[in-house]
Design a protein around this motif. Structure first.
Motif, PDB file in Angstrom:
ATOM      1  N   ILE A  11     174.121  26.926 -31.499  1.00 32.44           N
ATOM      2  CA  ILE A  11     174.657  27.634 -32.434  1.00 32.44           C
ATOM      3  C   ILE A  11     173.824  27.832 -33.634  1.00 32.44           C
ATOM      4  CG2 ILE A  11     176.400  27.811 -34.047  1.00 32.44           C
ATOM      5  CD1 ILE A  11     178.466  26.522 -32.177  1.00 32.44           C
ATOM      6  N   VAL A  12     173.252  26.837 -34.150  1.00 35.55           N
ATOM      7  CA  VAL A  12     172.335  26.957 -35.392  1.00 35.55           C
ATOM      8  C   VAL A  12     171.132  27.700 -35.173  1.00 35.55           C
ATOM      9  CG1 VAL A  12     171.086  25.681 -37.089  1.00 35.55           C
ATOM     10  CG2 VAL A  12     173.316  24.831 -36.332  1.00 35.55           C
ATOM     11  N   ILE A  13     170.437  27.645 -33.904  1.00 37.43           N
ATOM     12  CA  ILE A  13     169.196  28.094 -33.660  1.00 37.43           C
ATOM     13  C   ILE A  13     169.465  29.803 -33.342  1.00 37.43           C
ATOM     14  CG2 ILE A  13     167.464  28.212 -31.907  1.00 37.43           C
ATOM     15  CD1 ILE A  13     167.500  25.152 -31.554  1.00 37.43           C
ATOM     16  N   GLY A  14     170.712  29.874 -33.023  1.00 35.70           N
ATOM     17  CA  GLY A  14     171.121  31.463 -32.666  1.00 35.70           C
ATOM     18  C   GLY A  14     171.112  32.160 -33.923  1.00 35.70           C
ATOM     19  N   ILE A  15     171.870  31.333 -34.782  1.00 32.47           N
ATOM     20  CA  ILE A  15     171.845  31.889 -36.332  1.00 32.47           C
ATOM     21  C   ILE A  15     170.463  32.170 -36.794  1.00 32.47           C
ATOM     22  CG2 ILE A  15     172.700  31.440 -38.856  1.00 32.47           C
ATOM     23  CD1 ILE A  15     175.251  29.810 -38.041  1.00 32.47           C
ATOM     24  N   ALA A  16     169.655  31.420 -36.758  1.00 30.98           N
ATOM     25  CA  ALA A  16     168.252  31.614 -37.324  1.00 30.98           C
ATOM     26  C   ALA A  16     167.735  32.951 -36.692  1.00 30.98           C
ATOM     27  CB  ALA A  16     167.590  30.277 -37.230  1.00 30.98           C
ATOM     28  N   THR A  17     167.792  32.891 -35.265  1.00 32.60           N
ATOM     29  CA  THR A  17     166.910  33.905 -34.643  1.00 32.60           C
ATOM     30  C   THR A  17     167.686  35.269 -35.107  1.00 32.60           C
ATOM     31  OG1 THR A  17     168.284  33.457 -32.659  1.00 32.60           O
ATOM     32  CG2 THR A  17     166.016  32.575 -32.842  1.00 32.60           C
ATOM     33  N   THR A  18     169.079  35.231 -35.145  1.00 31.60           N
ATOM     34  CA  THR A  18     169.557  36.352 -35.085  1.00 31.60           C
ATOM     35  C   THR A  18     169.219  37.015 -36.638  1.00 31.60           C
ATOM     36  OG1 THR A  18     171.389  35.631 -33.672  1.00 31.60           O
ATOM     37  CG2 THR A  18     171.885  37.611 -35.185  1.00 31.60           C
ATOM     38  N   ALA A  19     169.413  35.962 -37.680  1.00 30.92           N
ATOM     39  CA  ALA A  19     169.075  36.309 -39.155  1.00 30.92           C
ATOM     40  C   ALA A  19     167.590  37.253 -39.072  1.00 30.92           C
ATOM     41  CB  ALA A  19     169.056  35.274 -40.085  1.00 30.92           C
ATOM     42  N   LEU A  20     166.512  36.390 -38.429  1.00 36.40           N
ATOM     43  CA  LEU A  20     165.363  37.130 -38.626  1.00 36.40           C
ATOM     44  C   LEU A  20     165.140  38.312 -37.866  1.00 36.40           C
ATOM     45  CD1 LEU A  20     162.499  35.866 -39.358  1.00 36.40           C
ATOM     46  CD2 LEU A  20     162.018  34.868 -37.378  1.00 36.40           C
ATOM     47  N   LEU A  21     165.892  38.528 -36.674  1.00 38.02           N
ATOM     48  CA  LEU A  21     165.704  39.744 -35.964  1.00 38.02           C
ATOM     49  C   LEU A  21     166.521  40.889 -36.750  1.00 38.02           C
ATOM     50  CD1 LEU A  21     166.338  38.480 -32.257  1.00 38.02           C
ATOM     51  CD2 LEU A  21     164.496  39.338 -33.242  1.00 38.02           C
ATOM     52  N   LEU A  22     167.482  40.603 -37.261  1.00 33.66           N
ATOM     53  CA  LEU A  22     168.227  41.501 -38.235  1.00 33.66           C
ATOM     54  C   LEU A  22     167.255  41.832 -39.175  1.00 33.66           C
ATOM     55  CD1 LEU A  22     171.856  40.539 -38.237  1.00 33.66           C
ATOM     56  CD2 LEU A  22     171.114  42.527 -36.953  1.00 33.66           C
ATOM     57  N   SER A  23     166.618  40.990 -39.821  1.00 31.35           N
ATOM     58  CA  SER A  23     165.638  41.186 -41.010  1.00 31.35           C
ATOM     59  C   SER A  23     164.647  42.174 -40.609  1.00 31.35           C
ATOM     60  CB  SER A  23     164.866  40.076 -41.619  1.00 31.35           C
ATOM     61  OG  SER A  23     166.094  39.212 -41.753  1.00 31.35           O
ATOM     62  N   PHE A  24     163.992  41.779 -39.346  1.00 34.37           N
ATOM     63  CA  PHE A  24     162.965  42.735 -38.726  1.00 34.37           C
ATOM     64  C   PHE A  24     163.605  44.077 -38.658  1.00 34.37           C
ATOM     65  CE2 PHE A  24     160.841  38.995 -37.025  1.00 34.37           C
ATOM     66  CZ  PHE A  24     160.039  38.752 -38.172  1.00 34.37           C
ATOM     67  N   THR A  25     164.908  44.197 -38.132  1.00 32.02           N
ATOM     68  CA  THR A  25     165.551  45.526 -37.789  1.00 32.02           C
ATOM     69  C   THR A  25     165.568  46.284 -39.132  1.00 32.02           C
ATOM     70  OG1 THR A  25     166.516  44.525 -36.137  1.00 32.02           O
ATOM     71  CG2 THR A  25     167.478  46.730 -36.464  1.00 32.02           C
ATOM     72  N   MET A  26     165.944  45.692 -40.265  1.00 32.74           N
ATOM     73  CA  MET A  26     166.061  46.231 -41.576  1.00 32.74           C
ATOM     74  C   MET A  26     164.764  46.883 -41.984  1.00 32.74           C
ATOM     75  SD  MET A  26     168.624  43.673 -43.564  1.00 32.74           S
ATOM     76  CE  MET A  26     168.563  44.462 -45.265  1.00 32.74           C
ATOM     77  N   ILE A  27     163.763  46.198 -41.875  1.00 32.90           N
ATOM     78  CA  ILE A  27     162.385  46.579 -42.067  1.00 32.90           C
ATOM     79  C   ILE A  27     161.971  47.783 -41.329  1.00 32.90           C
ATOM     80  CG2 ILE A  27     160.046  46.028 -42.298  1.00 32.90           C
ATOM     81  CD1 ILE A  27     161.637  44.665 -44.249  1.00 32.90           C
ATOM     82  N   ILE A  28     162.095  47.632 -40.013  1.00 33.76           N
ATOM     83  CA  ILE A  28     161.950  48.810 -39.088  1.00 33.76           C
ATOM     84  C   ILE A  28     162.713  50.083 -39.405  1.00 33.76           C
ATOM     85  CG2 ILE A  28     162.197  49.666 -36.625  1.00 33.76           C
ATOM     86  CD1 ILE A  28     161.426  46.789 -36.018  1.00 33.76           C
ATOM     87  N   TYR A  29     163.886  49.862 -39.759  1.00 33.71           N
ATOM     88  CA  TYR A  29     164.816  51.019 -40.076  1.00 33.71           C
ATOM     89  C   TYR A  29     164.175  51.847 -41.529  1.00 33.71           C
ATOM     90  CZ  TYR A  29     168.779  53.999 -41.028  1.00 33.71           C
ATOM     91  OH  TYR A  29     169.494  55.198 -41.338  1.00 33.71           O
ATOM     92  N   LYS A  30     163.721  50.901 -42.338  1.00 32.82           N
ATOM     93  CA  LYS A  30     163.320  51.324 -43.606  1.00 32.82           C
ATOM     94  C   LYS A  30     161.927  52.272 -43.422  1.00 32.82           C
ATOM     95  CE  LYS A  30     165.232  49.123 -47.318  1.00 32.82           C
ATOM     96  NZ  LYS A  30     164.993  48.772 -48.594  1.00 32.82           N
ATOM     97  N   LYS A  31     161.205  51.654 -42.457  1.00 34.50           N
ATOM     98  CA  LYS A  31     160.092  52.297 -42.253  1.00 34.50           C
ATOM     99  C   LYS A  31     160.097  53.547 -41.256  1.00 34.50           C
ATOM    100  CE  LYS A  31     155.243  50.842 -41.205  1.00 34.50           C
ATOM    101  NZ  LYS A  31     154.653  51.717 -42.511  1.00 34.50           N
ATOM    102  N   TYR A  32     160.752  53.566 -40.303  1.00 33.32           N
ATOM    103  CA  TYR A  32     160.864  54.816 -39.553  1.00 33.32           C
ATOM    104  C   TYR A  32     162.174  55.686 -39.621  1.00 33.32           C
ATOM    105  CZ  TYR A  32     157.271  52.481 -36.492  1.00 33.32           C
ATOM    106  OH  TYR A  32     156.094  51.892 -36.348  1.00 33.32           O
ATOM    107  N   GLY A  33     163.125  55.192 -40.265  1.00 31.83           N
ATOM    108  CA  GLY A  33     164.147  55.780 -40.465  1.00 31.83           C
ATOM    109  C   GLY A  33     165.259  55.936 -39.466  1.00 31.83           C
ATOM    110  N   SER A  34     165.079  55.022 -38.348  1.00 32.81           N
ATOM    111  CA  SER A  34     165.782  54.872 -37.108  1.00 32.81           C
ATOM    112  C   SER A  34     165.791  53.537 -36.538  1.00 32.81           C
ATOM    113  CB  SER A  34     165.532  56.157 -36.245  1.00 32.81           C
ATOM    114  OG  SER A  34     165.894  55.713 -34.907  1.00 32.81           O
ATOM    115  N   ALA A  35     166.724  53.058 -35.919  1.00 35.24           N
ATOM    116  CA  ALA A  35     166.403  51.707 -35.104  1.00 35.24           C
ATOM    117  C   ALA A  35     166.378  51.975 -33.797  1.00 35.24           C
ATOM    118  CB  ALA A  35     167.802  50.910 -35.580  1.00 35.24           C
TER     119      ALA A  35
END
Lengths: 94, 114, 154
Positions: free
Chosen positions: B80-104
């Motif tokens: 569960i803890v490792i899942g929280i860590a990976t999910t938080a990291l992937l969601l951060s990357f998705t936020m950056i990608i959305y800011k850069k490309y305007g789409s996910a």
């Protein structure tokens, strides 16, 4: 065409996941000697009533160490992703 | 014994998660599929350690000493803890990608941009 | 970016109970269901409630990211340090050097159901508290960092 390949992959995966469940017996674990040892002697050796906490913090402490390190690394990585190079509202990735 | 229903449900949830990762184009939905696979693994681990007519492995005011397996529950907590860590990291990357490309959407993200 | 006065007053009241419940789960981790991770997650939920009610700016004025960052590092250091003390006492790494010793958390326990005594468990309560401190800092930091990437949290 690509969709059909993906669907076929999913069906194969479903079959591969469902076949081993036939050999498992719910409510009757196959190999329990290690867990029986933890339940029988964990309370006397560590003093904790919660056997899960005993396993997590004492018997398998290295797991918890790695887990805490993974959490620290994840927080460091998220902080690096959202870091601000300058004081103004400009982000590094923009 | 219950016809192995928890194991079958865990397999179905895992396949649903992998299907979401394969068929969806939205990065958020791909991450949701990954979380579904994690949930399926957690359910499989807990069901693997279940013992019929047993109690949780805690001795405080316990009604008996027939207990379910504790090691798989500790593994589930780690997962569960490792899942929280990976999910938080992937969601951060998705936020950056959305800011850069305007789409996910993965079709839009595939094009390289300087 | 704060919400209405009703939400802020309710968050003030509920935050105290969330904090109490979280520290109860951490402190009784070796007796009842729960432990460091679960209690730390509950406490981090309290901080997320404060962020939702007051906005991240108000929380950062009070605590600051350094507060959460140092709580995370302190938790991990106490965790590893407790494990390292066993090496200096001649035992193996992660050995339970306080259990059944008669010192703090050192009450001996016999096999079988019992009503539960807080003064047991050896290093397990210490490690629970350390992990709880680490998780409360880590999860709050993740929320704060991800909020700082959005428009209103920047």
């Amino acid at each position: 065409m690509k969709q059909y390949i993906k669907a076929a992959v999913l069906l194969v995966l479903l079959a591969a996941f469902l076949v081993p469940t036939l050999s498992l017996d719910f409510g009757n674990p196959a190999e329990t000697s290690l867990d029986d040892y933890f339940i029988r002697y964990g309370q006397e050796q560590t003093g904790g009533n919660n056997i899960v906490a005993d396993v997590l913090m004492d018997f398998r402490g290295f797991d918890t160490l790695g887990e805490a390190t993974v959490l620290l690394t994840a927080v460091l990585a998220v902080g690096l992703v959202f870091r601000r190079l300058h004081k103004e509202e400009e982000y590094e990735y923009e | 014994m219950y016809y192995n229903l928890p194991f079958i449900i865990a397999a179905v949830i895992a396949v649903i998660g992998i299907g979401a990762m394969l068929f969806r184009r939205n990065l958020i939905k791909v991450i949701m599929g990954l979380s579904l696979v994690e949930a399926a693994v957690n359910l499989f681990l807990v069901a693997l350690g279940y013992r019929m007519d047993a109690i949780a492995p805690i001795f405080t005011n316990a009604p008996g000493t027939s207990m379910v397996l504790p090691t798989v529950q500790a593994m589930t907590l780690t997962n569960i803890v490792i899942g929280i860590a990976t999910t938080a990291l992937l969601l951060s990357f998705t936020m950056i990608i959305y800011k850069k490309y305007g789409s996910a959407n993965t079709d839009t993200v595939r094009k390289l941009r300087g | 970016m704060s919400m209405s006065k009703i939400v802020r007053a309710a968050a003030d009241i509920i935050f105290v109970f969330i904090l109490t419940f979280g520290f109860y789960i951490v402190a009784h981790g070796h007796l009842t269901p729960g432990g460091g991770f679960q209690g730390g997650a509950v406490i981090a939920t309290g901080f997320v409630l404060l962020i939702a009610a007051y906005g991240s700016r108000a929380l950062l004025d009070r605590f600051g990211k350094e507060w959460f960052r140092s709580s995370e590092a302190l938790g991990l250091l106490v965790f590893i340090g407790t494990a390292f003390v066993a090496l200096f006492l001649g035992a193996t790494f992660f050995a339970n050097w306080l259990a059944n010793g008669g010192l703090i958390f050192g009450e001996a326990v016999a096999f079988g159901p019992n009503p539960g005594d807080l003064n047991t468990g050896g290093v397990i309560p210490i490690m629970n508290i350390a992990v709880g401190i680490e998780v409360l800092g880590a999860l709050s930091l993740i929320v704060l960092y991800m909020l700082s990437g959005t428009e209103e949290g920047a």
